[in-house]
Enzyme design. Structure first.
Site, PDB file in Angstrom:
ATOM      1  N   LYS A  56       2.672  -3.158   7.266  1.00 36.68           N
ATOM      2  CA  LYS A  56       2.861  -3.365   5.824  1.00 36.68           C
ATOM      3  C   LYS A  56       4.277  -2.951   5.406  1.00 36.68           C
ATOM      4  CE  LYS A  56       0.221  -4.543   3.102  1.00 36.68           C
ATOM      5  NZ  LYS A  56      -0.143  -5.904   2.603  1.00 36.68           N
ATOM      6  N   TYR A 114      -1.223  -0.306  11.136  1.00 36.52           N
ATOM      7  CA  TYR A 114      -1.443  -1.025   9.870  1.00 36.52           C
ATOM      8  C   TYR A 114      -0.314  -0.716   8.895  1.00 36.52           C
ATOM      9  CZ  TYR A 114      -3.096  -1.523   5.037  1.00 36.52           C
ATOM     10  OH  TYR A 114      -3.182  -1.810   3.692  1.00 36.52           O
ATOM     11  N   THR A 148       0.819  -1.208   0.000  1.00 34.20           N
ATOM     12  CA  THR A 148       0.000   0.000   0.000  1.00 34.20           C
ATOM     13  C   THR A 148       0.858   1.266   0.000  1.00 34.20           C
ATOM     14  OG1 THR A 148      -1.438   1.295   1.460  1.00 34.20           O
ATOM     15  CG2 THR A 148      -0.125  -0.378   2.511  1.00 34.20           C
ATOM     16  N   ASP A 149       0.296   2.339  -0.526  1.00 31.61           N
ATOM     17  CA  ASP A 149       0.990   3.641  -0.474  1.00 31.61           C
ATOM     18  C   ASP A 149       1.081   4.172   0.955  1.00 31.61           C
ATOM     19  OD1 ASP A 149      -1.726   4.159  -0.119  1.00 31.61           O
ATOM     20  OD2 ASP A 149      -1.701   6.019  -1.264  1.00 31.61           O
ATOM     21  N   GLU A 150       0.291   3.575   1.883  1.00 32.35           N
ATOM     22  CA  GLU A 150       0.291   4.095   3.253  1.00 32.35           C
ATOM     23  C   GLU A 150       1.640   3.912   3.941  1.00 32.35           C
ATOM     24  OE1 GLU A 150      -3.274   3.544   5.561  1.00 32.35           O
ATOM     25  OE2 GLU A 150      -4.459   3.220   3.763  1.00 32.35           O
TER      26      GLU A 150
HETATM   27  P1  NAD Z   1      -9.448  -7.340   2.963  1.00 33.48           P
HETATM   28  O1  NAD Z   1      -9.349  -7.005   4.419  1.00 33.48           O
HETATM   29  O2  NAD Z   1     -10.728  -7.093   2.237  1.00 33.48           O
HETATM   30  O3  NAD Z   1      -9.095  -8.885   2.750  1.00 33.48           O
HETATM   31  C1  NAD Z   1      -8.034  -9.524   3.402  1.00 33.48           C
HETATM   32  C2  NAD Z   1      -8.184 -11.035   3.191  1.00 33.48           C
HETATM   33  O4  NAD Z   1      -7.055 -11.689   3.805  1.00 33.48           O
HETATM   34  C3  NAD Z   1      -9.435 -11.627   3.819  1.00 33.48           C
HETATM   35  O5  NAD Z   1     -10.040 -12.533   2.929  1.00 33.48           O
HETATM   36  C4  NAD Z   1      -8.904 -12.370   5.043  1.00 33.48           C
HETATM   37  O6  NAD Z   1      -9.705 -13.485   5.430  1.00 33.48           O
HETATM   38  C5  NAD Z   1      -7.523 -12.792   4.571  1.00 33.48           C
HETATM   39  N1  NAD Z   1      -6.591 -13.026   5.671  1.00 33.48           N
HETATM   40  C6  NAD Z   1      -6.358 -12.222   6.743  1.00 33.48           C
HETATM   41  N2  NAD Z   1      -5.438 -12.772   7.536  1.00 33.48           N
HETATM   42  C7  NAD Z   1      -5.059 -13.942   6.961  1.00 33.48           C
HETATM   43  C8  NAD Z   1      -4.119 -14.944   7.307  1.00 33.48           C
HETATM   44  N3  NAD Z   1      -3.387 -14.879   8.424  1.00 33.48           N
HETATM   45  N4  NAD Z   1      -3.973 -16.012   6.478  1.00 33.48           N
HETATM   46  C9  NAD Z   1      -4.725 -16.106   5.337  1.00 33.48           C
HETATM   47  N5  NAD Z   1      -5.635 -15.190   4.978  1.00 33.48           N
HETATM   48  C10 NAD Z   1      -5.792 -14.117   5.783  1.00 33.48           C
HETATM   49  O7  NAD Z   1      -8.250  -6.568   2.283  1.00 33.48           O
HETATM   50  P2  NAD Z   1      -8.172  -5.887   0.828  1.00 33.48           P
HETATM   51  O8  NAD Z   1      -8.706  -4.514   0.907  1.00 33.48           O
HETATM   52  O9  NAD Z   1      -8.674  -6.834  -0.191  1.00 33.48           O
HETATM   53  O10 NAD Z   1      -6.581  -5.765   0.686  1.00 33.48           O
HETATM   54  C11 NAD Z   1      -5.806  -6.825   0.135  1.00 33.48           C
HETATM   55  C12 NAD Z   1      -4.344  -6.441   0.172  1.00 33.48           C
HETATM   56  O11 NAD Z   1      -4.170  -5.232  -0.570  1.00 33.48           O
HETATM   57  C13 NAD Z   1      -3.824  -6.147   1.571  1.00 33.48           C
HETATM   58  O12 NAD Z   1      -2.532  -6.670   1.666  1.00 33.48           O
HETATM   59  C14 NAD Z   1      -3.811  -4.629   1.661  1.00 33.48           C
HETATM   60  O13 NAD Z   1      -2.786  -4.194   2.517  1.00 33.48           O
HETATM   61  C15 NAD Z   1      -3.512  -4.251   0.219  1.00 33.48           C
HETATM   62  N6  NAD Z   1      -4.028  -2.927  -0.209  1.00 33.48           N
HETATM   63  C16 NAD Z   1      -5.346  -2.598  -0.004  1.00 33.48           C
HETATM   64  C17 NAD Z   1      -5.803  -1.362  -0.460  1.00 33.48           C
HETATM   65  C18 NAD Z   1      -7.244  -0.948  -0.296  1.00 33.48           C
HETATM   66  O14 NAD Z   1      -7.598   0.174  -0.636  1.00 33.48           O
HETATM   67  N7  NAD Z   1      -8.140  -1.819   0.181  1.00 33.48           N
HETATM   68  C19 NAD Z   1      -4.930  -0.480  -1.118  1.00 33.48           C
HETATM   69  C20 NAD Z   1      -3.604  -0.870  -1.324  1.00 33.48           C
HETATM   70  C21 NAD Z   1      -3.170  -2.113  -0.869  1.00 33.48           C
HETATM   71  P1  TYD Z   2     -10.492   4.192   4.878  1.00 33.44           P
HETATM   72  O1  TYD Z   2     -11.533   3.788   3.905  1.00 33.44           O
HETATM   73  O2  TYD Z   2     -10.500   3.580   6.244  1.00 33.44           O
HETATM   74  O3  TYD Z   2      -9.088   3.964   4.150  1.00 33.44           O
HETATM   75  P2  TYD Z   2      -7.593   4.451   4.607  1.00 33.44           P
HETATM   76  O4  TYD Z   2      -7.626   4.821   6.037  1.00 33.44           O
HETATM   77  O5  TYD Z   2      -6.812   3.208   4.364  1.00 33.44           O
HETATM   78  O6  TYD Z   2      -7.245   5.589   3.695  1.00 33.44           O
HETATM   79  O7  TYD Z   2     -10.560   5.758   5.051  1.00 33.44           O
HETATM   80  C1  TYD Z   2     -10.453   6.629   3.939  1.00 33.44           C
HETATM   81  C2  TYD Z   2     -10.513   8.050   4.444  1.00 33.44           C
HETATM   82  O8  TYD Z   2     -11.822   8.276   4.979  1.00 33.44           O
HETATM   83  C3  TYD Z   2      -9.553   8.335   5.593  1.00 33.44           C
HETATM   84  O9  TYD Z   2      -9.058   9.672   5.461  1.00 33.44           O
HETATM   85  C4  TYD Z   2     -10.405   8.208   6.828  1.00 33.44           C
HETATM   86  C5  TYD Z   2     -11.767   8.666   6.349  1.00 33.44           C
HETATM   87  N1  TYD Z   2     -12.924   8.013   7.021  1.00 33.44           N
HETATM   88  C6  TYD Z   2     -13.949   8.826   7.572  1.00 33.44           C
HETATM   89  O10 TYD Z   2     -13.895  10.065   7.521  1.00 33.44           O
HETATM   90  N2  TYD Z   2     -15.006   8.190   8.170  1.00 33.44           N
HETATM   91  C7  TYD Z   2     -15.093   6.830   8.255  1.00 33.44           C
HETATM   92  O11 TYD Z   2     -16.080   6.322   8.836  1.00 33.44           O
HETATM   93  C8  TYD Z   2     -14.050   6.029   7.672  1.00 33.44           C
HETATM   94  C9  TYD Z   2     -14.103   4.530   7.729  1.00 33.44           C
HETATM   95  C10 TYD Z   2     -12.986   6.673   7.061  1.00 33.44           C
END
Ligand code: NAD
Ligand code: TYD
Length: 342
Positions: free
Chosen positions: A156, A152, A126-128
């Protein structure tokens, strides 16, 4: 036939990736390893569960023996690690599971893959990990120092550093991808877009943290999945690739856009206590991925958001089952029976 081992395939991005690969490559075989935490929803892949090219294995990436067994059995051509704890607010409440899965899990998976002679590994990050930008700062590049803010993001970043260390120390053939905020179908309604859509559709308040001035760079999950596929096929081992949508938006503007699209009033907005350590702004420079991988984000925010809104509108049952916890019974009821029948 290419065999891919996907971890975390029952989550938001992983399930979109599995569906995409099955649809775009008739010769692919995918084994999905997922622990089924609260974020893992087997219903996300119910439409491909019967596809003979797809197989689900419930398991934990922290379990070395389980991984050894799966790797020995399927001998994948590549491993893509999506498995993670992914929600910042949960990491603030309890960072333990984040260290366990994101750090120890990644290390355990790396060791098992190294031992099994895996020849390609993609770490989905992630970019975070880069921390927070000021309003005037240039976007993150792959050379931006890692200064994570939340537990988090720190977990990562630790995983990314481990992957880099394995490349350097063991010549392990891994690539790291770092993407901005994703949106699209099957996102768990704890992240801002699906949470606010679900609340607004139920005429409930939308809790905007602080003043809603924080900026996120939004990318459709389809573009992220295409980027991961490009990195898998064409990425250089040991390299990091950023993906972003070049689409920066303040949270309050996003919130108003969602309300307007649903025909709901701004009076649903509630300003609530800010998230501790809340990153002000993310913005991603993805020119390296464009140059080296031939990838570019293609889904405009307007089109992607209206598709996403339509999806959540027509999948009220999916949202309701997630919110009630009913989705967690799917494994015990339908899926386990099916596994036993095989
Ligand atoms: P999510 O939380 O929706 O899904 C995570 C999945 O991993 C779930 O199915 C969960 O059951 C599984 N999991 C958790 N712990 C586990 C373990 N110990 N063993 C096996 N499986 C396990 O997450 P997401 O939003 O789909 O993100 C997927 C990946 O992409 C993550 O690594 C996250 O850091 C990265 N990412 C997410 C975003 C975003 O905007 N959602 C952006 C950039 C990167
Ligand atoms: P989120 O979807 O949790 O993603 P991330 O923290 O990984 O960027 O949050 C996106 C943005 O929205 C973040 O600046 C936090 C804000 N946010 C709210 O203002 N209210 C909410 O209830 C949530 C979940 C997030």
């Amino acid at each position: 036939m290419q065999t891919l081992l996907v971890t975390g395939g029952c989550g938001f991005i992983g399930s979109n990736f599995v569906r995409r690969q099955l649809a775009s490559d008739p010769d692919v075989r995918i084994v999905n390893v997922d622990k089924l935490t609260y974020a893992g929803n087997l219903e996300n892949l119910a439409d491909v569960a019967e596809d003979p090219r797809y197989q689900f294995e419930r398991g934990d990436i922290c379990d070395r023996e389980f991984l050894q067994r799966v790797l020995a059995k399927i001998r994948p051509n590549a491993v893509i690690n999506f498995a993670a704890e992914s929600h910042v607010d949960r990491s603030i409440l309890d960072s333990g599971p984040f260290i366990q899965t994101n750090v120890v899990g990644t290390q355990t998976l790396l060791d098992a893959c190294r031992e099994a002679g895996v020849s390609r590994f993609v770490q989905v990050s992630t970019d975070e990990v880069y921390g927070s930008l000021g309003f005037e700062d240039p976007p993150f590049t792959e050379a931006t120092p890692l200064v994570p803010s939340s537990p988090y993001a720190a977990s990562k970043a630790a995983a990314d550093l481990l992957v880099g260390a394995y490349c350097r120390t063991f010549d392990f053939p891994a690539i790291v991808t770092r993407c901005g905020n994703n949106y699209g179908p099957y996102q768990f309604p704890e992240k801002i877009i699906p949470l606010f859509l679900a609340n607004a559709l139920a005429d409930q308040a939308l809790p905007v943290y602080g003043h809603g001035e924080n900026v996120r760079d939004w990318i459709h999950v389809r573009d992220h999945c295409a980027g991961i596929d490009a990195a898998l096929r064409r990425g250089r081992v040991g390299e990091v690739y950023n993906f972003g949508g070049r689409n920066e938006l303040k949270n309050i503007d996003l919130t108003r856009t969602l309300l307007a699209a649903l025909g709901k009033p701004d009076s649903l907005i509630r300003y609530v206590t800010d998230r501790p350590g809340h990153d002000l702004r993310y913005a991603i420079d993805c020119t390296k991925a464009e140059r080296e991988l031939g990838w570019t984000p293609e889904v405009s925010f307007e089109e992607g958001l209206s598709e996403t809104i339509a999806w959540y509108r027509s999948h009220g049952e999916w949202v309701a089952r997630v919110q009630s916890g009913e989705y967690r019974r799917y494994y015990e009821t339908q899926y386990q029976d099916r596994l036993e029948d095989r």
